[in-house]
Structures are given as structure tokens and as C-alpha cells.
Enzyme design. Structure first.
Site, PDB file in Angstrom:
ATOM      1  CG  HIS A  78     -36.862  -6.500 -36.209  1.00  0.00           C
ATOM      2  ND1 HIS A  78     -36.840  -7.864 -36.280  1.00  0.00           N
ATOM      3  CD2 HIS A  78     -35.880  -6.164 -35.328  1.00  0.00           C
ATOM      4  CE1 HIS A  78     -35.883  -8.334 -35.494  1.00  0.00           C
ATOM      5  NE2 HIS A  78     -35.296  -7.319 -34.896  1.00  0.00           N
ATOM      6  CG  HIS A 237     -30.305  -7.301 -36.179  1.00  0.00           C
ATOM      7  ND1 HIS A 237     -31.368  -7.289 -37.057  1.00  0.00           N
ATOM      8  CD2 HIS A 237     -30.845  -7.505 -34.950  1.00  0.00           C
ATOM      9  CE1 HIS A 237     -32.490  -7.504 -36.393  1.00  0.00           C
ATOM     10  NE2 HIS A 237     -32.201  -7.640 -35.103  1.00  0.00           N
ATOM     11  CG  ASP A 241     -32.526  -5.188 -32.509  1.00  0.00           C
ATOM     12  OD1 ASP A 241     -33.499  -5.344 -33.258  1.00  0.00           O
ATOM     13  OD2 ASP A 241     -31.837  -6.140 -32.075  1.00  0.00           O
ATOM     14  CG  HIS A 265     -34.322  -5.545 -27.283  1.00  0.00           C
ATOM     15  ND1 HIS A 265     -34.529  -4.709 -28.358  1.00  0.00           N
ATOM     16  CD2 HIS A 265     -34.057  -6.766 -27.791  1.00  0.00           C
ATOM     17  CE1 HIS A 265     -34.415  -5.410 -29.472  1.00  0.00           C
ATOM     18  NE2 HIS A 265     -34.118  -6.657 -29.160  1.00  0.00           N
TER      19      HIS A 265
HETATM   20 ZN   LIG Z   1     -33.630  -7.382 -33.629  1.00  0.00          ZN
END
Ligand SMILES: [Zn+2]
Length: 291
Positions: A78, A237, A241, A265
Site C-alpha cells: 500500500h 483495491h 495492490d 500478490h
Molecule cells: Zn492490499
């Protein structure tokens, strides 16, 4: 010619980390040109620095963790998204613990701190863009990513979950500091209610609460009193990311068009590695042609 940037003056921020629950005092500090972005663990002997680069990623379980030896920085995405969204090239991020503050679960408090510090051009040091020679494609399971060379930064992102409250969300937008500020930076992190017990048993989400995350229940969203910030806050969001993770290439992303379906991720970081290698190959062949 566009110059590299840093911030004008130091800016502090503090709070507990999302996963560790550890209290951290973070300070953004201007850095010289060509230094890139580094996390500096001021609580450890000799204050080790961890460059925000793909090769220092040591974990991608529900967040991106960087590390060199015993020095780690958890959940860096973030704060990195805020830097990438503002086009900041060089910055030291001092931390007296192992995870940046969760703040409100978005990138907005980081962004505001950086904007308050002021963005400063670093004349005579040309901005370094990530430039790929051709399309780069990645697929793993249901995750699909493609990047194309472009003269501006653009992201198309889709999430597809088998969940009645979040069946499908899609977004497509050009990213620049203004759109990042207005469309992406305030989107908060989220998780599903049925995952909470497992996350806690893994030692994650210890600092998580409805003040820094949205929890998706079986038939309702659990949020703080403000409710959802956007109807499609979740996919926004995911873009946040993605931006933070892709910035681990260590160059500006503003010459890239990216499409990402079902991103997370681990895939983000693998894709960043592919982009990094492709851009490196291009620079190498240009240098060879010069010889
Ligand atoms: Zn995040």
C-alpha cells in the site's frame, strides 16, 4: 525531458501493522537520485536498508514482504502504491518495526503524507521508465496477466469470485497522479468472513479491524460506519495492490498497459519479475546495438 522525483521534506506517520499488529513509526525521507525506494529498519543494528525490488520479496501470503537476512518489511504494497501513483522515484522509508502502519487499510494516508511533504523534481536525472519491447503474458491457474508497451499507464483489472456478495467486478482506467488520488488510493483492503479464523491461526490480520478493512460476510458487508467508499471498492483495491507490487520493478510504470484477471500478490510479484527481465533484455540489446 522528465526528471526523477523525491519529496521536499521528511514526513512521519504511525500506527499498528495490519498483519503483525506491531506499532510502527514510519518516516518518509527524501533520497538522492538513482537510489530508488528503500525500507530502512531503524530499530535494527546498523539500520539495514531493503530496496523495494522484486528480488528481495521473501513472502506473498496475504501481502508482500521484503527482506534481507533478518531485516524484513511486511505488507509493503500500500505504501509502495502511494509512491508509484504519485510517480515518486527515490525515497527512504524509515521504520522502527517490521510492518508499515495499516492506517485505514488504503493508500490514502500515505499519499496525503507524501503530498504534504511536497514532490520535488531532481533536475538532470532523467526519469527511468519500465519499457518492454513487446507484449508480456503470464498465466497461472485462473490468473491471467498481459502487459503491452504504451505511451501512458493504463490498467484493466477484473476479479471473479464464487461468492454471492462479490461475483464479479471490473475496472479500466488510465493511471496518473490525479486518477490514482481520486479513483484508487482510498480503496481499502478486504477479506472474506469465512477466512478470518484461518488468517488469525496463521498469525495474520492481528492488527486488522473494521477501521482498516472491509469484511465480506455471507449476505452483507461489514465495514465501519462510513460503509463502502465505492460500489466496486474491491476491484479498486486490487488495482492498488497491483500497482504497489508492480512498482517492485524499480522503474516508473507510466509507459505500460496492463490487463490482470484474478490477480493476487504471488502472481503480481511473478509478473513484475517477468516485466523486469523483459525490460532488462531490451536495454541490453539497445546497448549492444550501440557498440
Ligand atoms: Zn492490499
Amino acid at each position: 525531458m522528465e526528471w526523477q522525483t523525491t519529496i521536499r521534506e521528511a514526513a512521519p506517520l504511525s500506527g499498528v501493522g495490519l498483519h503483525t499488529g506491531n506499532f510502527c513509526r514510519l518516516i518518509f525521507r527524501p533520497a538522492p537520485a538513482n537510489m530508488g525506494i528503500r525500507f530502512i529498519r531503524t530499530d535494527l543494528p546498523d539500520s539495514p536498508a531493503i530496496p523495494a525490488r522484486v528480488r528481495y520479496v521473501v513472502d506473498t501470503t496475504r501481502g508482500t514482504t521484503l527482506g534481507i537476512g533478518k531485516a524484513v518489511a511486511h505488507t509493503v504494497e500500500h505504501v509502495l502504491a502511494a509512491c508509484a501513483g504519485l510517480g515518486i522515484d527515490n525515497l527512504d522509508i524509515l521504520m522502527d518495526n517490521n510492518e508499515p502502519p495499516a492506517t485505514d487499510g488504503s493508500a490514502m494516508p500515505f499519499l496525503k503524507a507524501l503530498l504534504n511533504a511536497g514532490i520535488k523534481a531532481q533536475p538532470h536525472f532523467p526519469k527511468r521508465y519500465l519499457k518492454i519491447p513487446e507484449k508480456v503474458h503470464y498465466r497461472s491457474g485462473y490468473a491471467v496477466y498481459t502487459a503491452y508497451p504504451s505511451d501512458h499507464f493504463e490498467i484493466r483489472c477484473a476479479i471473479l469470485h464464487d461468492h454471492p456478495m462479490l461475483p464479479k467486478q471490473m475496472i479500466h482506467l488510465k493511471i496518473n497522479p490525479e486518477t490514482f488520488l481520486n479513483q484508487i488510493a482510498s480503496a481499502r483492503t478486504f477479506c472474506f468472513e469465512h477466512e478470518l479464523a484461518a488468517l488469525r491461526s496463521m498469525g495474520l490480520a492481528r492488527g486488522g479491524s473494521l477501521e482498516n478493512a472491509v469484511v465480506i460476510g455471507a449476505d452483507k458487508f461489514h465495514t465501519n460506519k462510513e460503509g463502502l467508499r465505492f460500489e466496486d471498492e474491491f476491484v479498486r483495491h486490487k488495482v492498488l495492490d497491483l500497482l504497489g507490487d508492480l512498482s517492485l520493478v524499480g522503474r516508473s510504470l507510466f509507459k505500460l498497459r496492463v490487463e490482470a484477471i484474478r490477480c493476487g500478490h504471488a502472481h503480481n510479484v511473478k509478473f513484475a519479475g517477468m516485466l523486469d527481465r523483459s525490460a532488462h533484455q531490451l536495454r541490453k540489446s539497445k546497448e549492444e546495438n550501440k557498440c
